[in-house]
Design a protein around this motif. Sequence first.
Motif, PDB file in Angstrom:
ATOM      1  N   MET A  55     -28.848  27.319 -50.735  1.00 34.19           N
ATOM      2  CA  MET A  55     -30.308  27.365 -50.873  1.00 34.19           C
ATOM      3  C   MET A  55     -30.781  28.750 -51.309  1.00 34.19           C
ATOM      4  O   MET A  55     -31.613  28.891 -52.194  1.00 34.19           O
ATOM      5  N   TRP A  56     -30.202  29.796 -50.693  1.00 36.37           N
ATOM      6  CA  TRP A  56     -30.645  31.152 -51.029  1.00 36.37           C
ATOM      7  C   TRP A  56     -30.150  31.596 -52.392  1.00 36.37           C
ATOM      8  O   TRP A  56     -30.833  32.349 -53.087  1.00 36.37           O
ATOM      9  N   PHE A  62     -33.559  31.561 -59.204  1.00 33.45           N
ATOM     10  CA  PHE A  62     -34.862  31.223 -59.794  1.00 33.45           C
ATOM     11  C   PHE A  62     -35.730  32.475 -59.927  1.00 33.45           C
ATOM     12  O   PHE A  62     -36.364  32.692 -60.961  1.00 33.45           O
ATOM     13  N   VAL A  63     -35.734  33.304 -58.879  1.00 33.44           N
ATOM     14  CA  VAL A  63     -36.537  34.530 -58.909  1.00 33.44           C
ATOM     15  C   VAL A  63     -36.022  35.458 -60.020  1.00 33.44           C
ATOM     16  O   VAL A  63     -36.807  35.998 -60.812  1.00 33.44           O
ATOM     17  N   GLY A  64     -34.694  35.607 -60.118  1.00 35.13           N
ATOM     18  CA  GLY A  64     -34.097  36.456 -61.146  1.00 35.13           C
ATOM     19  C   GLY A  64     -34.442  35.970 -62.547  1.00 35.13           C
ATOM     20  O   GLY A  64     -34.819  36.756 -63.418  1.00 35.13           O
ATOM     21  N   TRP A  65     -34.334  34.643 -62.738  1.00 31.87           N
ATOM     22  CA  TRP A  65     -34.642  34.041 -64.045  1.00 31.87           C
ATOM     23  C   TRP A  65     -36.124  34.270 -64.395  1.00 31.87           C
ATOM     24  O   TRP A  65     -36.455  34.617 -65.528  1.00 31.87           O
ATOM     25  N   THR A  66     -37.010  34.107 -63.404  1.00 29.31           N
ATOM     26  CA  THR A  66     -38.437  34.330 -63.637  1.00 29.31           C
ATOM     27  C   THR A  66     -38.698  35.791 -64.025  1.00 29.31           C
ATOM     28  O   THR A  66     -39.461  36.058 -64.948  1.00 29.31           O
ATOM     29  N   LEU A  67     -38.040  36.713 -63.326  1.00 30.13           N
ATOM     30  CA  LEU A  67     -38.228  38.133 -63.643  1.00 30.13           C
ATOM     31  C   LEU A  67     -37.759  38.457 -65.057  1.00 30.13           C
ATOM     32  O   LEU A  67     -38.416  39.196 -65.777  1.00 30.13           O
ATOM     33  N   LEU A  68     -36.612  37.855 -65.458  1.00 27.62           N
ATOM     34  CA  LEU A  68     -36.092  38.084 -66.811  1.00 27.62           C
ATOM     35  C   LEU A  68     -37.090  37.599 -67.857  1.00 27.62           C
ATOM     36  O   LEU A  68     -37.369  38.290 -68.841  1.00 27.62           O
ATOM     37  N   ARG A  69     -37.630  36.367 -67.630  1.00 30.67           N
ATOM     38  CA  ARG A  69     -38.609  35.805 -68.576  1.00 30.67           C
ATOM     39  C   ARG A  69     -39.857  36.692 -68.649  1.00 30.67           C
ATOM     40  O   ARG A  69     -40.410  36.914 -69.713  1.00 30.67           O
ATOM     41  N   GLN A  70     -40.260  37.188 -67.476  1.00 38.04           N
ATOM     42  CA  GLN A  70     -41.445  38.047 -67.406  1.00 38.04           C
ATOM     43  C   GLN A  70     -41.212  39.332 -68.203  1.00 38.04           C
ATOM     44  O   GLN A  70     -42.075  39.760 -68.972  1.00 38.04           O
ATOM     45  N   GLN A  71     -40.030  39.921 -68.017  1.00 33.94           N
ATOM     46  CA  GLN A  71     -39.708  41.173 -68.733  1.00 33.94           C
ATOM     47  C   GLN A  71     -39.679  40.950 -70.241  1.00 33.94           C
ATOM     48  O   GLN A  71     -40.164  41.772 -71.013  1.00 33.94           O
ATOM     49  N   LYS A  72     -39.119  39.761 -70.660  1.00 36.17           N
ATOM     50  CA  LYS A  72     -39.057  39.439 -72.086  1.00 36.17           C
ATOM     51  C   LYS A  72     -40.464  39.322 -72.659  1.00 36.17           C
ATOM     52  O   LYS A  72     -40.754  39.835 -73.740  1.00 36.17           O
ATOM     53  N   ALA A  73     -41.344  38.622 -71.912  1.00 35.17           N
ATOM     54  CA  ALA A  73     -42.725  38.423 -72.386  1.00 35.17           C
ATOM     55  C   ALA A  73     -43.443  39.765 -72.479  1.00 35.17           C
ATOM     56  O   ALA A  73     -44.186  40.018 -73.434  1.00 35.17           O
ATOM     57  N   GLU A  74     -43.217  40.639 -71.495  1.00 31.75           N
ATOM     58  CA  GLU A  74     -43.870  41.950 -71.508  1.00 31.75           C
ATOM     59  C   GLU A  74     -43.365  42.793 -72.687  1.00 31.75           C
ATOM     60  O   GLU A  74     -44.143  43.497 -73.334  1.00 31.75           O
ATOM     61  N   ALA A  75     -42.044  42.687 -72.976  1.00 33.79           N
ATOM     62  CA  ALA A  75     -41.473  43.429 -74.102  1.00 33.79           C
ATOM     63  C   ALA A  75     -42.069  42.919 -75.416  1.00 33.79           C
ATOM     64  O   ALA A  75     -42.409  43.720 -76.305  1.00 33.79           O
ATOM     65  N   ALA A  76     -42.200  41.582 -75.527  1.00 38.99           N
ATOM     66  CA  ALA A  76     -42.773  40.995 -76.752  1.00 38.99           C
ATOM     67  C   ALA A  76     -44.213  41.455 -76.929  1.00 38.99           C
ATOM     68  O   ALA A  76     -44.657  41.755 -78.043  1.00 38.99           O
ATOM     69  N   LEU A  77     -44.940  41.537 -75.822  1.00 40.89           N
ATOM     70  CA  LEU A  77     -46.341  41.965 -75.868  1.00 40.89           C
ATOM     71  C   LEU A  77     -46.441  43.438 -76.300  1.00 40.89           C
ATOM     72  O   LEU A  77     -47.294  43.797 -77.113  1.00 40.89           O
TER      73      LEU A  77
ATOM     74  N   ALA B  82     -49.104  23.294 -64.585  1.00 38.60           N
ATOM     75  CA  ALA B  82     -48.265  22.094 -64.419  1.00 38.60           C
ATOM     76  C   ALA B  82     -46.796  22.442 -64.600  1.00 38.60           C
ATOM     77  O   ALA B  82     -45.941  22.049 -63.801  1.00 38.60           O
ATOM     78  N   ARG B  83     -46.511  23.222 -65.643  1.00 37.37           N
ATOM     79  CA  ARG B  83     -45.123  23.576 -65.943  1.00 37.37           C
ATOM     80  C   ARG B  83     -44.509  24.428 -64.830  1.00 37.37           C
ATOM     81  O   ARG B  83     -43.355  24.225 -64.449  1.00 37.37           O
ATOM     82  N   SER B  84     -45.290  25.377 -64.308  1.00 42.20           N
ATOM     83  CA  SER B  84     -44.731  26.224 -63.240  1.00 42.20           C
ATOM     84  C   SER B  84     -44.455  25.382 -61.991  1.00 42.20           C
ATOM     85  O   SER B  84     -43.448  25.585 -61.316  1.00 42.20           O
ATOM     86  N   CYS B  85     -45.341  24.407 -61.693  1.00 39.79           N
ATOM     87  CA  CYS B  85     -45.103  23.528 -60.532  1.00 39.79           C
ATOM     88  C   CYS B  85     -43.817  22.732 -60.716  1.00 39.79           C
ATOM     89  O   CYS B  85     -43.009  22.610 -59.789  1.00 39.79           O
ATOM     90  N   ILE B  86     -43.621  22.196 -61.932  1.00 41.53           N
ATOM     91  CA  ILE B  86     -42.431  21.364 -62.170  1.00 41.53           C
ATOM     92  C   ILE B  86     -41.156  22.208 -62.115  1.00 41.53           C
ATOM     93  O   ILE B  86     -40.143  21.778 -61.549  1.00 41.53           O
ATOM     94  N   GLU B  87     -41.208  23.421 -62.664  1.00 42.40           N
ATOM     95  CA  GLU B  87     -40.027  24.302 -62.614  1.00 42.40           C
ATOM     96  C   GLU B  87     -39.640  24.622 -61.164  1.00 42.40           C
ATOM     97  O   GLU B  87     -38.468  24.546 -60.794  1.00 42.40           O
ATOM     98  N   VAL B  88     -40.650  24.959 -60.364  1.00 40.74           N
ATOM     99  CA  VAL B  88     -40.370  25.265 -58.946  1.00 40.74           C
ATOM    100  C   VAL B  88     -39.893  23.987 -58.237  1.00 40.74           C
ATOM    101  O   VAL B  88     -39.000  24.029 -57.387  1.00 40.74           O
ATOM    102  N   GLY B  89     -40.461  22.843 -58.617  1.00 41.03           N
ATOM    103  CA  GLY B  89     -40.026  21.555 -58.057  1.00 41.03           C
ATOM    104  C   GLY B  89     -38.557  21.295 -58.317  1.00 41.03           C
ATOM    105  O   GLY B  89     -37.839  20.812 -57.438  1.00 41.03           O
ATOM    106  N   VAL B  90     -38.088  21.647 -59.520  1.00 39.32           N
ATOM    107  CA  VAL B  90     -36.663  21.459 -59.851  1.00 39.32           C
ATOM    108  C   VAL B  90     -35.794  22.369 -58.969  1.00 39.32           C
ATOM    109  O   VAL B  90     -34.761  21.929 -58.438  1.00 39.32           O
ATOM    110  N   ALA B  91     -36.237  23.626 -58.787  1.00 39.93           N
ATOM    111  CA  ALA B  91     -35.457  24.559 -57.953  1.00 39.93           C
ATOM    112  C   ALA B  91     -35.356  24.025 -56.518  1.00 39.93           C
ATOM    113  O   ALA B  91     -34.267  23.985 -55.930  1.00 39.93           O
TER     114      ALA B  91
END
Lengths: 90, 239
Positions: A55-56, A62-77, B82-91
């Motif tokens: 679970m952890w 998920f948190v790591g993947w979200t942070l990576l996506r966030q960093q990519k979006a910030e770099a693109a911006l 909606a997309r963020s809810c579904i992504e977290v739902g999958v996790a």
Amino acid sequence: MKTHRIWARALALAIAAVLAASSAWAEAPAAQDLSRYKEEPVPGGALLVAAYMAMWVIAAGFVGWTLLRQQKAEAALRELEDRLEAGAGR
Amino acid sequence: MSAQAPRPIAPLLTLAAATLLIEAALYVIAARTPPDVTLGVVQKIFYFHVGTAFAMLLTMVTGALLSALDLVSPSDRIDAAARSCIEVGVAFGSMVLISGPLWARKSWGYYWTWEPRLTLTLLVVLLAIAVLLIRGLASDGATGRRIGAALAVLAAPASALIHLAVKLWGGNHPSVLQGGGIQSTEMRIAFWVSVAGLVLFAAALVQTRFRSLRLQQRTAALELDLSAIALRRAGRGQA
């Protein structure tokens, strides 16, 4: 921005303090007798540890993947801003 | 617009509250709740297994309702939510599908069986993965968004059926809450604190992912604007 950083640091410190205090407190009532569960044919303790670890790992992934996506979006911006500034300079 | 825009405090506060509750739950589960009389220590999986299932159902249903709303009146903001809810739902669905079989191995004697609640949970997670794949792989973003939203709407009735599956069709799943399966006060505290902590954790992840998706949407919109300006300039240059 500075206020948010101070808030974030204060929250992190509060969480760390609570974690440390509760970990110390959790050591006190270690009186549960789990010895009879060590002889089980299906190892419940191993299944329990595997479930919590999985679970952890998923949560951290998920948190790591979200942070990576966030960093990519910030770099693109930032790149877009640079392009805009270069365009305005022309 | 700046990449260094101030970060909203709400996800941080939600995450802090979730961390405190999860920490408290872990303490009560590890040190205060007695091992189950028949199942032993493996029963302690139950507290987080049900908490993650609650969070999964909430995020999936919210994602489905927001997708329906996006189909009726399309908006980038609703789409990102909606997309963020579904992504977290999958996790969270993946956590449920891993922790459940580990508990079942001890309780039922096998990891998996095609009983109604298990099968429906797997189907909802696969449906949500399909939605995300369609969104990610569709060459036409608008079409992918519409098809994905239409498919995501199905997650609402399917999630309701997961909740009602034991009542409607029976199966191996115990009816713990209605059947008085939580034996002591410590167990009840551990259970509800876990549920609250994990639901808040899911909310914090949804907020964070929502912010990230909004940033991606704004970047994509800016890129389009910039391309349009470049094309116009090129056109003027040729004239």
